[in-house]
Design a protein around this motif. Structure first.
Motif, PDB file in Angstrom:
ATOM      1  N   UNK A 323       0.869  -1.184   0.000  1.00  0.00           N
ATOM      2  CA  UNK A 323       0.000   0.000   0.000  1.00  0.00           C
ATOM      3  C   UNK A 323       0.903   1.230   0.000  1.00  0.00           C
ATOM      4  N   UNK A 324       0.511   2.252  -0.743  1.00  0.00           N
ATOM      5  CA  UNK A 324       1.341   3.454  -0.795  1.00  0.00           C
ATOM      6  C   UNK A 324       1.318   4.187   0.546  1.00  0.00           C
ATOM      7  N   UNK A 325       2.365   4.955   0.779  1.00  0.00           N
ATOM      8  CA  UNK A 325       2.425   5.871   1.924  1.00  0.00           C
ATOM      9  C   UNK A 325       2.708   7.261   1.366  1.00  0.00           C
ATOM     10  N   UNK A 326       1.772   8.170   1.601  1.00  0.00           N
ATOM     11  CA  UNK A 326       1.880   9.500   0.978  1.00  0.00           C
ATOM     12  C   UNK A 326       1.523  10.566   2.012  1.00  0.00           C
ATOM     13  N   UNK A 331       5.160  14.299  13.356  1.00  0.00           N
ATOM     14  CA  UNK A 331       5.988  15.124  14.240  1.00  0.00           C
ATOM     15  C   UNK A 331       6.809  16.160  13.483  1.00  0.00           C
ATOM     16  N   UNK A 332       7.005  15.916  12.187  1.00  0.00           N
ATOM     17  CA  UNK A 332       7.806  16.847  11.372  1.00  0.00           C
ATOM     18  C   UNK A 332       7.015  17.154  10.102  1.00  0.00           C
ATOM     19  N   UNK A 333       6.014  18.020  10.183  1.00  0.00           N
ATOM     20  CA  UNK A 333       5.089  18.207   9.055  1.00  0.00           C
ATOM     21  C   UNK A 333       5.736  18.776   7.787  1.00  0.00           C
ATOM     22  N   UNK A 334       6.989  19.232   7.883  1.00  0.00           N
ATOM     23  CA  UNK A 334       7.676  19.678   6.648  1.00  0.00           C
ATOM     24  C   UNK A 334       8.285  18.489   5.897  1.00  0.00           C
ATOM     25  N   UNK A 335       8.323  17.346   6.560  1.00  0.00           N
ATOM     26  CA  UNK A 335       8.891  16.137   5.931  1.00  0.00           C
ATOM     27  C   UNK A 335       7.755  15.232   5.470  1.00  0.00           C
ATOM     28  N   UNK A 336       7.772  14.889   4.193  1.00  0.00           N
ATOM     29  CA  UNK A 336       6.681  14.117   3.591  1.00  0.00           C
ATOM     30  C   UNK A 336       7.229  12.815   3.016  1.00  0.00           C
ATOM     31  N   UNK A 337       6.399  11.778   3.066  1.00  0.00           N
ATOM     32  CA  UNK A 337       6.808  10.501   2.480  1.00  0.00           C
ATOM     33  C   UNK A 337       6.114  10.274   1.145  1.00  0.00           C
ATOM     34  N   UNK A 338       6.824   9.637   0.228  1.00  0.00           N
ATOM     35  CA  UNK A 338       6.254   9.250  -1.073  1.00  0.00           C
ATOM     36  C   UNK A 338       6.777   7.854  -1.387  1.00  0.00           C
ATOM     37  N   UNK A 352       4.168  10.422  -6.439  1.00  0.00           N
ATOM     38  CA  UNK A 352       5.050  11.596  -6.394  1.00  0.00           C
ATOM     39  C   UNK A 352       4.249  12.892  -6.503  1.00  0.00           C
ATOM     40  N   UNK A 353       3.284  12.930  -7.425  1.00  0.00           N
ATOM     41  CA  UNK A 353       2.487  14.151  -7.609  1.00  0.00           C
ATOM     42  C   UNK A 353       1.715  14.471  -6.342  1.00  0.00           C
ATOM     43  N   UNK A 354       1.093  13.439  -5.745  1.00  0.00           N
ATOM     44  CA  UNK A 354       0.270  13.675  -4.539  1.00  0.00           C
ATOM     45  C   UNK A 354       1.127  14.170  -3.377  1.00  0.00           C
ATOM     46  N   UNK A 355       2.305  13.561  -3.211  1.00  0.00           N
ATOM     47  CA  UNK A 355       3.176  13.989  -2.102  1.00  0.00           C
ATOM     48  C   UNK A 355       3.599  15.443  -2.302  1.00  0.00           C
ATOM     49  N   UNK A 363      -3.464  21.015  -5.846  1.00  0.00           N
ATOM     50  CA  UNK A 363      -4.410  19.894  -5.822  1.00  0.00           C
ATOM     51  C   UNK A 363      -3.734  18.569  -6.167  1.00  0.00           C
ATOM     52  N   UNK A 364      -3.925  17.545  -5.329  1.00  0.00           N
ATOM     53  CA  UNK A 364      -3.401  16.212  -5.690  1.00  0.00           C
ATOM     54  C   UNK A 364      -4.278  15.573  -6.764  1.00  0.00           C
ATOM     55  N   UNK A 365      -3.677  14.655  -7.541  1.00  0.00           N
ATOM     56  CA  UNK A 365      -4.433  13.981  -8.609  1.00  0.00           C
ATOM     57  C   UNK A 365      -5.564  13.139  -8.040  1.00  0.00           C
ATOM     58  N   UNK A 366      -5.373  12.641  -6.816  1.00  0.00           N
ATOM     59  CA  UNK A 366      -6.408  11.829  -6.181  1.00  0.00           C
ATOM     60  C   UNK A 366      -6.328  12.069  -4.677  1.00  0.00           C
ATOM     61  N   UNK A 367      -7.380  11.681  -3.966  1.00  0.00           N
ATOM     62  CA  UNK A 367      -7.387  11.896  -2.518  1.00  0.00           C
ATOM     63  C   UNK A 367      -6.375  10.953  -1.848  1.00  0.00           C
ATOM     64  N   UNK A 368      -5.307  11.514  -1.266  1.00  0.00           N
ATOM     65  CA  UNK A 368      -4.287  10.628  -0.677  1.00  0.00           C
ATOM     66  C   UNK A 368      -4.600  10.175   0.744  1.00  0.00           C
ATOM     67  N   UNK A 369      -5.762  10.563   1.285  1.00  0.00           N
ATOM     68  CA  UNK A 369      -6.059  10.259   2.693  1.00  0.00           C
ATOM     69  C   UNK A 369      -5.904   8.772   3.047  1.00  0.00           C
TER      70      UNK A 369
END
Ligand SMILES: Cc1cc2nc3c(=O)[nH]c(=O)nc-3n(C[C@H](O)[C@H](O)[C@H](O)COP(=O)(O)OP(=O)(O)OC[C@H]3O[C@@H](n4cnc5c(N)ncnc54)[C@H](O)[C@@H]3O)c2cc1C
Length: 377
Positions: A323-326, A331-338, A352-355, A363-369
């Motif tokens: 499963x993707x992690x995006x 704790x570090x909201x400036x750091x994002x995972x893709x 990559x686009x969503x991250x 706007x992300x291409x799809x809802x990454x929630x």
């Protein structure tokens, strides 16, 4: 520390397909972007160019406990092929075709497995059908006589990754994205800024970690129990034959992916092991994988049996948990995972686009929630 650019809006750690597509999206929105890449063992430079959508039997066989993760991700796979089609247009063609993928069966038990799988996939919006033996010669006359039926997933396709990687890199350079060789080894826990092996200052407003096998160690530092052990895999490519295999071919039980580039060359893989390299070394070929993989391919599609093998190679896949992690780390909201999670070349552009979208506020291409980082805390 040596500063390079005055102000980096987005630093992307990892220059494979996921990181490059994060960089592309941000740069197209006017951001100043740097990719920092260790240039070692990118799966994106070893992959086969299959656009996967249906659940891969190999993943289900090896990871039955992760089947729900894969199944719940199927809508993301549909978004992923749409993202690839958009990228294909943007880059002026990467030999992308979407004529469907066949998963073959040669026993009644395998046909039952495919029927049940197709039912589950149809519920998630995939366009799938079950074909009996009589239907196959019309659409796939190259298949061997042992094949008794197949599932066809009309959403699947293939592309030429050598062309895609080259054109994507050229586009990023045109957009002014900086490519810097370095290895990120951690983060300053107070400022969230990256700590590098080299002497360059990589401080940036936002940071996307798209380092595949290298992401686990970085995420662990951030308190996330993500494991990203690299999986060494084998690939082959033949000389060119007549262009006849239009589908992406897989098997319900046996490890194979088989497809033909427009050049006529047949690309054969499907999860045969390679030998892991020492430390950060590159993986190497195992002769039993080479022989087993091409022998299986020749049984499935006997017509390719006369083609000579041009090249074999090995590379690292990073399947994670299917499963993707995006998105941002808590704790570090400036750091994002893709992290694509599986079939990473297929999923790389959308992940990559969503991250990048979450990092930069477009706007992300799809809802990454559904793929939020919170499941790892
Ligand atoms: C043989 C093979 C065939 C495959 N075939 C397919 C296929 O047909 N279809 C499909 O969908 N998927 C396929 N895959 C999987 C796919 O290639 C990968 O999942 C995908 O390319 C991952 O892309 P990525 O950008 O996330 O990571 P990668 O392409 O692996 O790039 C990660 C980059 O990050 C760098 N890096 C790591 N750690 C650090 C660090 N600390 N600092 C800086 N840089 C770092 C690495 O050096 C690397 O360059 C295949 C994989 C293999 C090995």
């Amino acid at each position: 520390m040596v500063p390079m650019t005055d102000q980096i809006d987005l630093l992307v750690i990892g220059g494979g397909i996921t990181g490059q597509c994060a960089a592309l999206a941000a740069a197209e929105h006017g951001a100043c972007v740097r990719i920092v890449d260790f240039k070692r063992n990118a799966g994106s430079h070893a992959n086969a160019g299959s656009l996967h959508v249906q659940m891969q039997s190999r993943f289900l066989r090896l990871n039955p406990h992760l089947a729900d993760n894969l199944e719940s991700s199927l809508p993301l796979y549909l978004e992923a092929v749409a993202a690839w089609e958009a990228l294909d247009r943007k880059l002026g063609g990467v030999e992308l075709t979407r004529e469907g993928g066949l998963m073959l069966a040669d026993s009644p038990e395998q046909m039952t497995f495919l029927r049940q799988k197709a039912e589950r996939e149809a519920k998630k919006g995939l366009s799938v059908d079950i074909l009996d033996r009589d239907a196959l010669p019309k659409i796939a006359p190259y298949l061997g006589s042992t094949i008794m039926g197949a599932e066809i997933c009309h959403d699947e396709g293939k592309l030429n990754p050598l062309i895609a990687n080259r054109k994507l890199e050229a586009r990023l350079t045109e957009l002014g994205v900086e490519h810097v060789y370095d290895r990120i080894i951690g983060f300053d826990m107070t400022t969230s800024n990256p700590i590098a092996k080299g002497t360059i200052d990589h401080s940036a407003d936002q940071i996307v970690i798209a380092a595949a096998w290298g992401s686990g160690a970085l995420a662990n530092e951030l308190g996330l129990a993500i494991k990203t052990p690299p999986e060494p895999l084998h690939m082959n490519i033949t000389e060119a034959g007549d262009y006849r295999i239009h589908h992406l071919i897989q098997h319900a039980e046996r490890p194979i992916t088989l497809k033909q580039f427009r050049s006529g060359q047949v690309v054969i893989g499907g999860g045969w092991s390679a030998q892991a390299g020492e430390g950060d070394g590159i993986p190497t070929i195992l002769s039993q994988s080479l022989l087993g993989n091409v022998a299986l391919a020749a049984t499935i599609a006997p017509g390719i049996g006369g083609l000579r093998l041009l090249r074999t190679w090995a590379g690292y896949n990073t399947p994670v948990d299917g499963k993707a992690t995006i998105g941002p780390t808590l704790l570090h909201p400036r750091l994002h995972l893709a992290l694509p999670g599986d079939a990473g070349y297929t999923l790389g552009p959308v992940v990559g686009q969503c991250a990048a979208a979450l990092a930069m506020g477009f706007d992300p291409l799809t809802d990454p929630t559904p793929y939020a980082v919170s499941r790892w805390t």
